[in-house]
Design an enzyme around this catalytic site. Structure first.
Site, PDB file in Angstrom:
ATOM      1  N   GLY A 205      30.913  39.882  43.175  1.00 45.47           N
ATOM      2  CA  GLY A 205      31.799  40.677  44.013  1.00 45.47           C
ATOM      3  C   GLY A 205      33.220  40.166  43.951  1.00 45.47           C
ATOM      4  N   PRO A 206      34.139  40.945  44.491  1.00 45.92           N
ATOM      5  CG  PRO A 206      35.258  42.575  45.704  1.00 45.92           C
ATOM      6  CD  PRO A 206      33.942  42.235  45.151  1.00 45.92           C
ATOM      7  CB  THR A 209      33.462  39.786  49.292  1.00 50.30           C
ATOM      8  OG1 THR A 209      33.112  39.150  48.072  1.00 50.30           O
ATOM      9  CG2 THR A 209      34.448  40.889  49.021  1.00 50.30           C
ATOM     10  CD  GLU A 427      32.821  59.922  45.619  1.00 52.72           C
ATOM     11  OE1 GLU A 427      31.615  60.072  45.366  1.00 52.72           O
ATOM     12  OE2 GLU A 427      33.663  59.611  44.748  1.00 52.72           O
ATOM     13  CG  HIS A 430      30.520  64.392  43.142  1.00 52.14           C
ATOM     14  ND1 HIS A 430      30.608  65.051  41.949  1.00 52.14           N
ATOM     15  CD2 HIS A 430      31.506  63.466  43.129  1.00 52.14           C
ATOM     16  CE1 HIS A 430      31.626  64.544  41.253  1.00 52.14           C
ATOM     17  NE2 HIS A 430      32.191  63.581  41.946  1.00 52.14           N
ATOM     18  CG  ASP A 503      33.293  63.054  38.659  1.00 54.80           C
ATOM     19  OD1 ASP A 503      32.591  62.030  38.707  1.00 54.80           O
ATOM     20  OD2 ASP A 503      34.007  63.454  39.592  1.00 54.80           O
TER      21      ASP A 503
HETATM   22  P1  ADP Z   1      34.248  34.166  47.994  1.00 55.82           P
HETATM   23  O1  ADP Z   1      33.388  32.987  47.710  1.00 55.82           O
HETATM   24  O2  ADP Z   1      33.527  35.477  47.885  1.00 55.82           O
HETATM   25  O3  ADP Z   1      35.545  34.207  47.277  1.00 55.82           O
HETATM   26  P2  ADP Z   1      34.407  32.943  50.579  1.00 55.82           P
HETATM   27  O4  ADP Z   1      32.980  32.861  50.930  1.00 55.82           O
HETATM   28  O5  ADP Z   1      35.047  31.726  50.097  1.00 55.82           O
HETATM   29  O6  ADP Z   1      34.641  34.127  49.543  1.00 55.82           O
HETATM   30  O7  ADP Z   1      35.190  33.556  51.801  1.00 55.82           O
HETATM   31  C1  ADP Z   1      36.436  33.085  52.182  1.00 55.82           C
HETATM   32  C2  ADP Z   1      36.574  33.166  53.669  1.00 55.82           C
HETATM   33  O8  ADP Z   1      36.636  34.524  54.082  1.00 55.82           O
HETATM   34  C3  ADP Z   1      35.398  32.589  54.404  1.00 55.82           C
HETATM   35  O9  ADP Z   1      35.569  31.242  54.649  1.00 55.82           O
HETATM   36  C4  ADP Z   1      35.388  33.394  55.686  1.00 55.82           C
HETATM   37  O10 ADP Z   1      36.259  32.826  56.623  1.00 55.82           O
HETATM   38  C5  ADP Z   1      35.938  34.729  55.291  1.00 55.82           C
HETATM   39  N1  ADP Z   1      34.883  35.714  55.058  1.00 55.82           N
HETATM   40  C6  ADP Z   1      34.681  36.398  53.911  1.00 55.82           C
HETATM   41  N2  ADP Z   1      33.665  37.264  54.033  1.00 55.82           N
HETATM   42  C7  ADP Z   1      33.179  37.128  55.283  1.00 55.82           C
HETATM   43  C8  ADP Z   1      32.106  37.743  56.001  1.00 55.82           C
HETATM   44  N3  ADP Z   1      31.341  38.691  55.442  1.00 55.82           N
HETATM   45  N4  ADP Z   1      31.907  37.362  57.273  1.00 55.82           N
HETATM   46  C9  ADP Z   1      32.680  36.420  57.840  1.00 55.82           C
HETATM   47  N5  ADP Z   1      33.684  35.803  57.210  1.00 55.82           N
HETATM   48  C10 ADP Z   1      33.963  36.136  55.941  1.00 55.82           C
HETATM   49 ZN    ZN Z   2      33.604  62.282  41.253  1.00 58.26          ZN
END
Ligand code: ADP
Ligand code: ZN
Length: 612
Positions: A205-206, A209, A427, A430, A503
């Site tokens: 994932g980005p 996240t 969306e 579709h 599409d």
């Molecule tokens: P990644 O590893 O995906 O780059 P991290 O786990 O290091 O992201 O996330 C960075 C910070 O963002 C975490 O320490 C937290 O504070 C916050 N964070 C990101 N996603 C969440 C989530 N789903 N719930 C709570 N905090 C989050």
């Molecule tokens: Zn479309």
């Protein structure tokens, strides 16, 4: 985690530094430390010591006389015109030495003048790099200490361990990972039935996240040690070091099993080995070692490897083979509900006014990642402090959204309201066309959060009971569904956008296949005019017909698609009321499930002949 990587200095730099250290050490430090202390005496003292036979070794130099006494203490005196000195010294039993200053054994002197400076330099280097690691690390209250060679930081289970509750949203990821937790709790259950746990799971994932946080939460839930290392740490200066680190890491993990090994940025070692000439040998060796270790260890022991990447497409396919990272856990940008939940998780640590409307904040922060949301809460707290208040207010939060989002706007996709509206209609277009043709829930879920893939919306299709044979009508309906997005845009906004490019591609491919490979057109009948060349690599086709026929095929394809577009447009026109209701819901909630979809669809269907 957004880490700033230290730039790697070229090898030459280190060699030069070492040489410099040796030279400086030998010319300035060593003489001070190690040159024997010389006592200067007068010539008559020297003569009397000779007479008393107190001289052990003597050496006459060009401008001075060096000598030692019985205890090997070193003296020197000036030179005199003293012709029978040699005779007298000889008589006194002094030894005539050729080298007097050289008091240390050659090995010792080598050690001191060459090895010592190196040791000091390496020691200093280690000390400073450890300082850096400490500064950069320092996880959430968890104890951390360096572990020998591999530098893997082990997070001993701490009372403040992160749990699944600390990761808001990401329910799908948590669901997949909770199986791993269950396994770590109770490996027997799996062993008895003969099930093998996946050895590794890949969190995709980005950035920001919550991949790292999720991995920590797995360890926290299972109450097992957590080893964490970043892929870039494996890529070392010297060939073979990375591989050694991998070996070392797995040795430690095996000793601590059950445990979690987390490899962040796994693409740094697991990138495709593309056979470039002069490719990175070191990285390749490290990757091979990782593969070997993953194959080698016994999954039932309870070492689970989690890895994170935001570039899954660049991973070496060998890593994704069964028995390695065969589970893929998507960790996507949070939707509206997810954003609200994440804000609440982080708000717990901050003094806030009561009755804050988190939903409004989440709505404003469309497209923000978890890390950005955490940042928004912190920024709001800072703002409160700046204003000398003790509680964070709604205004603080809303102001910070702008600060953070505006700062990110260029980098990330945060959709404007109008764009979001267009995407929602597209969306739903579709889905509605599909639903009206099949009279069943066409989608599992639609979300309109920007995706890593670059798509603005995302539709999870329901796979109707697996079937492999498609009728001509079904294929036509599929083409109509593909065109439904564009049709909705045209119908509602009287404007069309670039959002339909994918599409169009798919619809065209399908229409061509119907005519050239499936024999589904009246004009051409059952003649194969295209052959699939490589099914697994993109599915290219080669045309096997005359240019004239090819021309004709193009016309037929065009006619087929535009007929289906007309059909889709009419379906949407007739059901405009449902289209509006569904698109409104999707716009507001950013996510709609198949059930919700059918619910709204039925509620808004005019009951014309209900009494019928
Ligand atoms: P990644 O590893 O995906 O780059 P991290 O786990 O290091 O992201 O996330 C960075 C910070 O963002 C975490 O320490 C937290 O504070 C916050 N964070 C990101 N996603 C969440 C989530 N789903 N719930 C709570 N905090 C989050
Ligand atoms: Zn479309």
């Amino acid at each position: 985690m957004n880490e700033v990587k230290k730039p790697r200095k070229p090898l030459m730099f280190y060699y030069a530094l070492a040489l410099l250290a040796i030279v400086l050490f030998n010319s300035f430090v060593a003489p001070l430390l190690f040159s024997p202390r010389v006592t200067e005496v007068t010539y008559d003292e020297f003569m009397s010591m000779t007479e008393q036979k107190k001289i052990n070794e003597v050496m006459v130099e060009d401008n001075q006389i060096l000598f030692t006494d019985a205890e090997n203490k070193l003296y020197k005196t000036g030179l005199m015109n003293d012709p029978d000195l040699t005779q007298r010294l000889y008589a006194s039993g002094a030894k005539f030495a050729s080298q007097i200053v050289e008091q240390m054994s050659p090995i010792l002197s080598f050690l001191i003048s060459w090895a010592l400076p190196l040791v000091i330099m390496i020691g200093l280097g280690q000390y400073f790099s450890k300082k850096l690691v400490e500064k950069a690390g320092g996880g959430a209250g968890s104890m951390m200490f360096g572990m020998g060679k591999s530098n893997a930081k082990i997070y001993v289970k701490s009372t403040s361990g992160i749990k699944f509750d600390d990761v808001a949203g990401e329910d799908e990821a948590k669901e997949i990972l909770s199986e791993i937790v269950d396994f770590l709790h109770n490996p027997k259950k799996y062993e008895e039935i003969g099930a093998k746990m996946p050895k590794g799971a890949l969190l995709v994932g980005p950035p920001g996240t919550g991949k790292t946080r999720l991995a920590k939460a797995v360890a926290g839930e299972a109450n097992v040690p957590f080893f964490s290392i970043s892929g870039s740490e494996f890529v070392e200066m010297f060939v073979g070091m990375g591989a050694a680190k991998v070996r070392d890491l797995f040795k430690q993990a095996n000793e601590k099993a059950p445990c979690i090994v987390f490899i962040d940025e796994v693409d740094a070692i697991g990138g495709k080995r593309d056979g470039r000439i002069g490719g990175n040998d070191e990285r390749e060796q490290t990757l091979n070692q990782l593969l070997t270790e993953m194959d080698g260890f016994d999954g039932s022991k309870g070492v689970v490897i989690l890895a994170a990447t935001n570039r899954p497409e660049s991973l070496d396919p060998a890593l994704l083979r069964p028995g390695r990272f065969d589970r893929r856990v998507p960790v996507e940008l949070p939707d509206l509900q997810g954003r609200e939940a994440i804000l609440k998780v982080h708000a717990k640590k901050v003094q806030m006014q009561k009755n804050i409307d988190f939903s409004a904040v989440a709505r404003a922060a469309s497209g923000a990642s978890g890390a950005e949301l955490a940042n928004i809460v912190n920024e709001a707290a800072l703002r409160a402090v700046r204003d000398g208040r003790r509680l964070v207010t709604q205004a603080d939060l809303e102001e910070s959204v702008e600060v953070i989002i505006a700062g990110y706007q260029k980098k990330n996709r945060v959709m404007s309201d109008r764009e979001k509206m267009v995407v929602a209609y597209h969306e739903i277009g579709h889905a509605l066309v599909a639903a009206k043709q099949s009279e069943s829930a066409p989608v599992h879920k639609i979300t309109i959060i920007p995706r890593t893939s670059g798509a603005l919306g995302y539709t999870m299709q329901v796979e109707e009971n697996e079937h492999f044979l498609l009728t001509k009508e079904e294929l036509e309906n599929k083409i109509a569904t593909f065109t439904g997005g564009r049709a909705a845009e045209a119908l509602i906004f009287k404007q069309i956008t670039t959002g339909a490019s994918n599409d169009i591609e798919q619809a065209t491919r399908l229409a061509r296949a119907m005519i050239t490979r499936y024999g589904m057109s009246d004009e051409f009948g059952m003649v194969a005019m295209e052959q699939l060349t490589n099914q697994y690599l993109g599915g290219d086709t080669t045309l096997a017909c005359s240019a004239e026929t090819a021309n004709h095929i193009d016309q037929v394809v065009r006619a087929l698609i535009s007929a289906q577009y007309e059909k889709a447009y009419h379906i949407l026109e007739e059901n405009a009321q449902q289209l509006h209701a569904l698109a409104k819901y999707l716009y507001e909630h950013e996510t709609i499930t198949g059930e919700e979809f059918m619910d709204i669809l039925h509620k808004n269907t005019p009951q014309l002949n209900a009494a019928g």
